[in-house]
Structures are given as structure tokens and as C-alpha cells.
Motif scaffolding. Structure first.
Motif, PDB file in Angstrom:
ATOM      1  N   LEU A 218       1.354  10.726   3.218  1.00  0.00           N
ATOM      2  CA  LEU A 218       1.284  10.390   4.635  1.00  0.00           C
ATOM      3  C   LEU A 218       2.308   9.295   4.935  1.00  0.00           C
ATOM      4  O   LEU A 218       2.189   8.171   4.443  1.00  0.00           O
ATOM      5  CB  LEU A 218      -0.124   9.891   4.995  1.00  0.00           C
ATOM      6  N   ARG A 219       3.317   9.698   5.708  1.00  0.00           N
ATOM      7  CA  ARG A 219       4.379   8.713   5.989  1.00  0.00           C
ATOM      8  C   ARG A 219       4.634   8.567   7.480  1.00  0.00           C
ATOM      9  O   ARG A 219       5.656   8.058   7.898  1.00  0.00           O
ATOM     10  CB  ARG A 219       5.678   9.168   5.299  1.00  0.00           C
ATOM     11  N   THR A 220       3.703   9.026   8.292  1.00  0.00           N
ATOM     12  CA  THR A 220       3.949   9.037   9.731  1.00  0.00           C
ATOM     13  C   THR A 220       3.596   7.696  10.361  1.00  0.00           C
ATOM     14  O   THR A 220       2.886   6.871   9.759  1.00  0.00           O
ATOM     15  CB  THR A 220       3.116  10.127  10.415  1.00  0.00           C
TER      16      THR A 220
ATOM     17  N   GLN B 260       0.820  -1.216   0.000  1.00  0.00           N
ATOM     18  CA  GLN B 260       0.000   0.000   0.000  1.00  0.00           C
ATOM     19  C   GLN B 260       0.849   1.260   0.000  1.00  0.00           C
ATOM     20  O   GLN B 260       0.552   2.219  -0.700  1.00  0.00           O
ATOM     21  CB  GLN B 260      -0.914  -0.020   1.230  1.00  0.00           C
ATOM     22  N   PHE B 261       1.940   1.238   0.773  1.00  0.00           N
ATOM     23  CA  PHE B 261       2.750   2.448   0.929  1.00  0.00           C
ATOM     24  C   PHE B 261       4.046   2.409   0.122  1.00  0.00           C
ATOM     25  O   PHE B 261       4.884   3.302   0.253  1.00  0.00           O
ATOM     26  CB  PHE B 261       3.058   2.682   2.412  1.00  0.00           C
ATOM     27  N   GLY B 262       4.217   1.380  -0.683  1.00  0.00           N
ATOM     28  CA  GLY B 262       5.409   1.301  -1.522  1.00  0.00           C
ATOM     29  C   GLY B 262       6.690   1.349  -0.714  1.00  0.00           C
ATOM     30  O   GLY B 262       7.684   1.951  -1.109  1.00  0.00           O
ATOM     31  N   ALA B 263       6.664   0.690   0.457  1.00  0.00           N
ATOM     32  CA  ALA B 263       7.800   0.788   1.371  1.00  0.00           C
ATOM     33  C   ALA B 263       8.945  -0.115   0.943  1.00  0.00           C
ATOM     34  O   ALA B 263       8.755  -1.110   0.248  1.00  0.00           O
ATOM     35  CB  ALA B 263       7.349   0.412   2.791  1.00  0.00           C
ATOM     36  N   ALA B 264      10.131   0.238   1.405  1.00  0.00           N
ATOM     37  CA  ALA B 264      11.326  -0.550   1.079  1.00  0.00           C
ATOM     38  C   ALA B 264      11.412  -1.805   1.929  1.00  0.00           C
ATOM     39  O   ALA B 264      12.046  -2.785   1.544  1.00  0.00           O
ATOM     40  CB  ALA B 264      12.581   0.297   1.287  1.00  0.00           C
TER      41      ALA B 264
ATOM     42  N   ILE C 156       7.649   0.434   9.560  1.00  0.00           N
ATOM     43  CA  ILE C 156       7.641   0.418   8.094  1.00  0.00           C
ATOM     44  C   ILE C 156       8.762   1.336   7.625  1.00  0.00           C
ATOM     45  O   ILE C 156       8.819   2.512   8.029  1.00  0.00           O
ATOM     46  CB  ILE C 156       6.291   0.903   7.541  1.00  0.00           C
ATOM     47  N   ASP C 157       9.627   0.781   6.812  1.00  0.00           N
ATOM     48  CA  ASP C 157      10.834   1.492   6.387  1.00  0.00           C
ATOM     49  C   ASP C 157      10.591   2.215   5.066  1.00  0.00           C
ATOM     50  O   ASP C 157      10.254   1.601   4.067  1.00  0.00           O
ATOM     51  CB  ASP C 157      11.977   0.477   6.237  1.00  0.00           C
ATOM     52  N   GLU C 158      10.773   3.529   5.074  1.00  0.00           N
ATOM     53  CA  GLU C 158      10.664   4.379   3.879  1.00  0.00           C
ATOM     54  C   GLU C 158       9.309   4.236   3.180  1.00  0.00           C
ATOM     55  O   GLU C 158       9.248   3.892   1.992  1.00  0.00           O
ATOM     56  CB  GLU C 158      11.809   4.079   2.902  1.00  0.00           C
ATOM     57  N   PRO C 159       8.237   4.485   3.892  1.00  0.00           N
ATOM     58  CA  PRO C 159       6.930   4.500   3.202  1.00  0.00           C
ATOM     59  C   PRO C 159       6.891   5.690   2.245  1.00  0.00           C
ATOM     60  O   PRO C 159       7.503   6.736   2.495  1.00  0.00           O
ATOM     61  CB  PRO C 159       5.929   4.666   4.346  1.00  0.00           C
ATOM     62  N   GLN C 160       6.189   5.523   1.153  1.00  0.00           N
ATOM     63  CA  GLN C 160       6.107   6.578   0.143  1.00  0.00           C
ATOM     64  C   GLN C 160       4.735   7.234   0.195  1.00  0.00           C
ATOM     65  O   GLN C 160       3.803   6.700   0.793  1.00  0.00           O
ATOM     66  CB  GLN C 160       6.354   5.988  -1.261  1.00  0.00           C
TER      67      GLN C 160
ATOM     68  N   LYS D 236      12.586  13.142   3.147  1.00  0.00           N
ATOM     69  CA  LYS D 236      11.444  12.311   2.763  1.00  0.00           C
ATOM     70  C   LYS D 236      11.646  10.820   3.040  1.00  0.00           C
ATOM     71  O   LYS D 236      10.865  10.002   2.588  1.00  0.00           O
ATOM     72  CB  LYS D 236      11.158  12.514   1.274  1.00  0.00           C
ATOM     73  N   LEU D 237      12.714  10.506   3.772  1.00  0.00           N
ATOM     74  CA  LEU D 237      12.913   9.088   4.102  1.00  0.00           C
ATOM     75  C   LEU D 237      12.810   8.926   5.611  1.00  0.00           C
ATOM     76  O   LEU D 237      13.524   9.595   6.365  1.00  0.00           O
ATOM     77  CB  LEU D 237      14.296   8.607   3.635  1.00  0.00           C
TER      78      LEU D 237
END
Lengths: 141, 574
Positions: free
Chosen positions: B545-547, B245-249, B538-542, B515-516
């Protein structure tokens, strides 16, 4: 002359008497015969034992092979069972049978607690002990 | 007279002949027994003496309910004896039969069968037992079995593939545990091979009656973990959904039993299939719950509060000036994500104000704050039974600069591992007592004897008093209520206590990335009588909203709901 003739006759008579009494062939003494029989019996017994040992060895080998096969079969069945009850396969089975099932909500669960056990402090209050036993309470879904 | 001498002569010659024959034989026997025939002896040993290594199975790894996670699976290596097949069998029919069942090109099988100078040619390795049995049955039914060789072999198999891969680990080609529990419990899991020395008959079959030595092999012991496979599946599903969902690494999550410290689930992404470890990048093998420390950010604040509360340096109702979002401290600005004027101490926690938290932290001396953080387990390994655990980085006060005190209080200038963070938060859930986390529950021998059992262990004296822990639980429950940063972790009918965190990542050359970040939520439920502690990062969500509140809190909620349903956790706890 009479004495010579007498002696001659006596010798002949003795010889014929001896011939009747004489046995033909080799006469084995009793002790040697017993020893020979014992040795023969021992030899036969040894051969029988060897034969039995060989037969047992073949049986051992057959049963070792069977045991190994059974062990492998048991291990294979356990793997198959684990595969069947894996979460992924269970979910796939539910989907395949159009069963829409999920875990119950908390308001769908009734908790029944043995209060005497609970208050006595002997009822286990850790979650994992609940997973392992029903002491201290049980849940009805 | 002539007859007698003729008879005697013939008898004598016959006797002489017999004597010569037996004498010759006796001489030959004596020569063989007494002479030096080392070459003959070697030839005998090569052809007749049979020496065989007896293999045993490595122990299995199971979840807490006995479900298999790793085991030695029986397979077969299939080959042929080309010379024998050509002499006693039908090569064409054998080739056709083998082609039916083996995953090998028929032309390849044909080529192998033509190598008549060889006594063995391998065709396919690690054939599964059901397929091998079918092949065997087919060959026997058609009288084609002779010359086809099927050797038994054990192959280490992970039937659930990626599930729990970082905890279970894998063994390498030499059967040595190289990651996870396979590595830490290798001395229990490994089997001990046996040996058999006997003789072969003329058809090269081992003769059981001629065994001169046999040492039986010993299977490895079985290891039972604290992890629950079904809970693990729910955790991994929730984590995978969030990553997509968040395109996380990447991401990691763990669930811990509050009272015992048992790890009920532990997931890390990216992951891998232990069955294909040799084709896996090493980065994917890293269990990010124990290896790879990171700046925790705001999830650290709850522990600072607990320390200050324990020292009586803060009152939840007292008013803290939050400087309208910018506070110049030691000539450097400290900012809040949202500007606030004045908040109660409790609201500082709910709103996750950096300024409010720093001001509270500065009431403690550096040594006092550092001491509490050490007591919470930071800067040292937890001792979890997984390889590669890092201790994190927390410098002693003598190495602090002018800003470390305030920055550390908000989760910067310190590196922690996920398991450290979860264990520390778990201490608040557990009335101030820090429990040592573990994943191995017990080890049993093949015959069922208990070889090793792990019991819950307190890592030291209570960090904070029980009443302080209780007060912290009450305050942390406010984080998930409306107005709190963790409201997306709320579950209807339950009180959830926790803390959000949004930690900017440190750039390789220094400074923080814009932004990371790592978005986290750590908490426990039910708030006043907790059963489980859950951490999600969650590492590096894109995206916009990344909080922690937007990204990690919903994952926490999903995992918590799964745990509530699976374990039947009542709203008031057990």
C-alpha cells in the motif's frame, strides 16, 4: 675729631640696629608665595585626581568583568531552562516518572465564549491570535 | 683668604657637577623627544599599546512563544602559559587538575606544559561554562590558577538539535547565516563588534584608566518565528513514525494557520543537526517544503474543481461518464486506479477519478485553467522568508502539447512545491483568498525595540468566490467520509476536508516509475470553519500500500489530532 667719633659711633649703632631688624634668609614676596601655594595645591589636586581616576578605572574593570560574568550566567540559565522544557526532555521526564499523559481529546474540552465580544466582531477569530491572547473566548480543559 | 677660595672652589665644582648631570639629562630628553625614534615607537606600541576587539553575541532565534531555537552560548577556550607555570606554579599539580576537568588526554596536557619556550598552548576549545567554572574554582581553591588561560568565546548553539533544523538553518565558521532563517535574517541577527584601544601594564594587563578609544559592541537582534516548537515536535514525531513504518526515502509536512498564512510547523526528512552542519551531506540540508518541486498528483484535483465551479462549468450533482476506467483521449489512454462507470461530479472528487476530473478540466480553455492555477500561486514563488524557494514548473498554454491539458488537471505535467500546494488549498479554506505564507513573525533589538513585524498578507484578489469555496469545502469533506479515498484521515467528531494524491515519480530518462511514487494528503479542519491547513507527503513509501490514502492520510490524522488537542480546536472551529 669729635665729628669722626660721632660718625663712627653712629655707624656702629646703626649697624646693630639694622642687625636686630634684619631677618635671616630669603624673603619671598607675597604674590610669588601665593602663586607657589596655588601651584602646589593644584599639583596635589592633580595627584589626587589621578589616584581617583586609577581607582575608578580599576572599579570599572572589575564591574565590567562582573557584568560579563552575569550575562554569561543568565544566558547559561536560559539555555538550561530551555533544555528542561524541550519536548523531548518533557516526554522523557513523564516516562521516567511513569506518568502517562497526553493531550486532551476534543470531548474533554469545554469551550466558553464571551458571546457579546464574539458577536461584536472584536473577538479575534484566528487561531494564532487565540494562542497569543484570550480575546474572543477561552478554553477550559 | 685661603678658606674663602677653597669654599668657592668646592661650591663651584659641586655646582658644575649638578649642572652637568641635569644638563646631560636635559640633553637626553631633548634627544628622545626631538629625534627620530620610529623603532622605539614601534617597540612601545607593541609592548604597551593594547588593542582589543570586543565581541558581541549574535541574536537569538525563538519560536512564537519565546522558546530558544538558536543562540550564542558562552564557552571557554582553555590553554596554559607553560613558561609562566614553570616559573611560578607547579606543573605536575596543574596537569593533574586540568586532567580532572578537561576532555584531553593527561599525556597531551603534560606535553603542552613542557613547551616552556611558548607563552601559550591551547588545550581544549569550546568548554561549557559549568565545567569551566568548576575548573576555575578548583584551581583557585588549590592556588593553581596562575598560568592557566581561559578565554571567553561565543559558540552558535542549536539546543534542540534536529528539531526545526530546516527552518532555523545554521551559521558557518565565519558567523554568516548559511541556511534557513539564519540566512534570510542574517542582517538582523548579526552582531556588531566593538574596539578598545588602551595600554598594558608591566604584567600585560589592560589599564582601564589609559583607554583612548572604546566603541561598544552591539548584540544582534532576536528573531521570533511563527512556528510553535511543541506542535513542530508532534509533526516531526508523526513524520518519523511514517517513514519508519513505510520504509520511505523521505517526507515533508507543514501546518499553516488558515486566516493568516503563518507557518505553525514545517518538517522535512531527511534532516540534520545544525550543530554538526560541517559533517552533514548537502542533501539532508534541503528543505523539501520549499526546495525541490514534484508532481503533486491527485491533490491537484480540488483546485481544478474549484476553478470549474467558479466558472459555473460543473454542477456537483451532474453525472460524469468515467468510461469504466479507460478513456482514449487524443489517441492516448487515460486510466483510473479503480474503474467506474458513471459518477456524480462530487463523487469524481471523492473517488479521485482521473477520467472524470480530466473531462471537467477540458470544459475550461487552456488559458482559463492556466490563469486559475497562476492565481492559486503555481509557477511562481510564494515569497516565503526561507532561502532557496523554487517556483515550480508550469508551462504556459502556448507550450502545451495535446495531452498537457488533461494531464495537468490530474496533477501531472506540472511541478509544485509543498508550500505552494498548501497555500493553494488554504485559499479554499479561507473563502477563496490566497494568503502569503511566512515563518518570521517579528524582530526585536536587544533592548526590546521592534525592528520588523510581519503582518498577514493576501497574495492577490480572491481566486474563487466565497460561496464556491464553501461548496468546495463541503465536497472535500466527503473525501474523508466512508467510501472516500481519504477516509483514514477522518477524526471522530470532526469534519475533515482534504484530498489524497498518489503521484508516480518521473524517471530521469523520461516516463513514470511503476513502484516509486509520492503519497500525499492535503486538507484542513474543521471543514466548514477551518483553523489549520495541513499537508503531508511521503516520498517513495515501500510495501503493497503506497497510496496517499493509505500512507499520508494517517499521518495527517495524527498531526491533526495533535493540533486539535494542543490548540483546543472545537469541532465547529473558532
Amino acid at each position: 675729631m669729635t665729628a669722626k667719633r660721632k660718625i663712627k659711633r653712629k655707624t656702629t649703632a646703626t649697624r646693630s640696629r639694622n642687625r636686630k631688624l634684619q631677618t635671616q634668609g630669603f624673603r619671598m614676596p607675597m604674590r610669588s608665595a601665593l602663586i607657589a601655594v596655588l601651584l602646589g595645591a593644584g599639583g596635589i589636586f592633580y595627584l589626587l585626581l589621578c589616584s581617583r581616576t586609577e581607582a575608578l578605572a580599576r572599579q570599572i574593570k572589575t564591574e565590567e568583568h562582573e557584568l560579563e560574568q552575569l550575562r554569561r550566567r543568565v544566558a547559561g540559565e536560559e539555555v538550561r531552562w530551555n533544555d528542561m522544557i524541550s519536548p523531548r526532555n518533557l516526554q522523557a521526564a513523564l516516562r521516567a516518572n511513569n506518568l502517562n499523559m497526553g493531550l486532551p481529546r476534543h470531548d474533554q474540552v469545554i469551550h466558553i465564549r464571551d458571546m457579546a465580544l464574539w458577536e461584536s466582531g472584536h473577538g479575534e477569530r484566528t487561531m494564532v491570535s487565540r494562542l497569543d491572547s484570550n480575546r474572543g473566548g477561552m478554553s477550559v480543559r | 683668604m685661603k678658606k674663602i677660595s677653597g669654599l668657592r672652589l668646592r661650591a663651584g665644582l659641586t655646582g658644575l657637577f649638578i649642572l652637568a648631570v641635569f644638563g646631560g639629562l636635559a640633553a637626553r630628553v631633548a634627544h628622545l623627544q626631538l629625534g627620530d625614534h620610529s623603532e622605539l615607537r614601534l617597540t612601545y606600541q607593541r609592548r604597551v599599546i593594547h588593542r582589543e576587539e570586543l565581541k558581541a553575541a549574535r541574536g537569538a532565534v525563538r519560536d512564537r512563544n519565546g522558546r530558544l531555537l538558536a543562540l550564542d552560548e558562552s564557552r571557554k577556550n582553555v590553554g596554559v602559559d607553560p613558561s609562566f607555570i614553570h616559573a611560578h606554579n607547579n606543573p605536575q599539580l596543574v596537569q593533574a587538575a586540568l586532567s580532572r576537568f578537561l576532555h584531553v588526554e593527561p599525556a597531551m596536557i603534560g606535553a603542552r606544559l613542557q613547551e616552556t619556550h611558548r607563552q601559550f598552548a591551547s588545550l581544549e576549545q569550546f568548554v561549557e561554562e559549568p565545567r569551566a567554572e568548576e575548573l576555575d574554582a578548583y584551581l583557585r581553591a588549590h592556588s593553581l590558577r596562575n598560568g592557566v588561560v581561559m578565554d571567553n568565546i561565543n559558540v552558535r548553539t542549536y539546543p534542540h538539535q534536529n528539531l526545526l533544523s530546516h527552518v532555523v538553518g545554521f551559521v558557518n565558521r565565519e558567523d554568516v547565516g548559511s541556511a534557513g532563517v539564519e540566512q534570510t535574517m542574517h542582517r538582523f541577527l548579526q552582531s556588531r563588534g566593538g574596539i578598545r584601544v588602551s595600554e598594558k601594564d608591566g604584567r600585560r594587563r589592560e589599564m582601564a584608566s589609559r583607554r583612548s578609544l572604546q566603541i561598544d559592541p552591539t548584540d544582534g537582534a532576536d528573531v521570533t518565528l511563527t512556528v510553535d516548537m511543541y506542535l513542530q515536535y508532534g509533526v516531526e514525531e508523526a513524520l518519523d513514525k511514517a517513514l519508519e513504518q513505510f520504509g520511505a526515502a523521505g517526507g515533508w509536512a507543514l501546518v499553516m494557520d488558515v486566516k493568516t498564512g503563518e507557518i505553525l510547523a514545517m518538517a522535512s526528512r531527511p534532516d540534520y543537526d545544525p550543530n554538526a552542519f560541517n559533517r552533514t551531506p548537502s542533501e539532508n540540508m534541503r528543505n523539501r517544503n520549499v526546495t525541490g518541486s514534484y508532481e503533486p498528483g491527485s491533490i491537484f484535483k480540488g483546485l481544478i474543481f474549484a476553478a470549474a465551479l467558479n466558472e459555473g462549468l460543473v454542477d456537483p450533482e451532474e453525472i460524469i461518464d468515467c468510461e469504466y476506467g479507460v478513456w482514449i483521449h487524443r489517441n492516448r489512454p487515460l486510466r483510473d486506479y479503480h474503474p467506474y462507470a458513471r459518477l456524480t461530479a462530487e463523487e469524481v472528487l471523492h473517488k479521485s477519478s482521473n477520467i472524470g476530473t480530466a473531462k471537467i478540466a477540458l470544459r475550461m480553455s487552456p488559458d482559463m485553467m492556466y490563469g486559475y492555477l497562476r492565481d492559486f500561486g503555481f509557477g511562481q514563488r510564494t515569497g516565503i522568508d526561507l532561502p532557496g524557494e523554487e517556483s515550480g514548473i508550469m508551462h504556459a498554454p502556448r507550450n502545451w502539447d495535446s495531452l498537457t491539458h488533461s494531464r495537468m488537471s490530474i496533477g501531472h505535467a506540472v511541478n509544485v512545491t509543498a508550500v505552494q500546494m498548501a497555500a493553494a488549498m488554504n485559499a479554499i479554506a479561507n473563502d477563496g483568498v490566497l494568503m502569503r505564507p511566512y515563518v518570521v513573525r517579528e524582530v526585536r533589538s536587544p533592548s526590546g525595540d521592534l525592528l520588523f513585524k510581519r503582518h498577514p498578507e493576501e497574495a492577490g484578489p480572491p481566486v474563487v468566490r466565497p460561496e464556491v469555496a464553501r461548496e468546495m469545502r463541503r465536497m472535500l469533506a466527503g473525501v474523508t467520509r466512508p467510501g472516500g479515498t481519504g477516509r483514514r484521515a477522518a477524526i471522530e467528531g470532526f469534519e475533515i476536508a482534504g484530498k489524497t494524491g498518489t503521484a508516480q515519480k518521473v524517471l530521469p530518462g523520461g516516463g513514470y516509475a511503476d513502484k516509486l511514487n509520492v503519497a500525499s494528503f492535503v486538507g484542513f479542519l474543521p471543514a466548514q470553519n477551518p483553523a489549520v491547513t495541513i499537508l503531508v507527503s511521503i516520498d517513495e513509501p515501500q510495501g503493497e500500500l503506497r497510496t496517499g490514502g493509505s500512507v499520508a492520510a494517517p499521518v495527517f490524522k495524527e498531526i491533526a489530532e495533535y493540533a486539535i488537542g494542543y490548540y483546543g480546536i472545537p469541532p465547529e472551529g473558532f
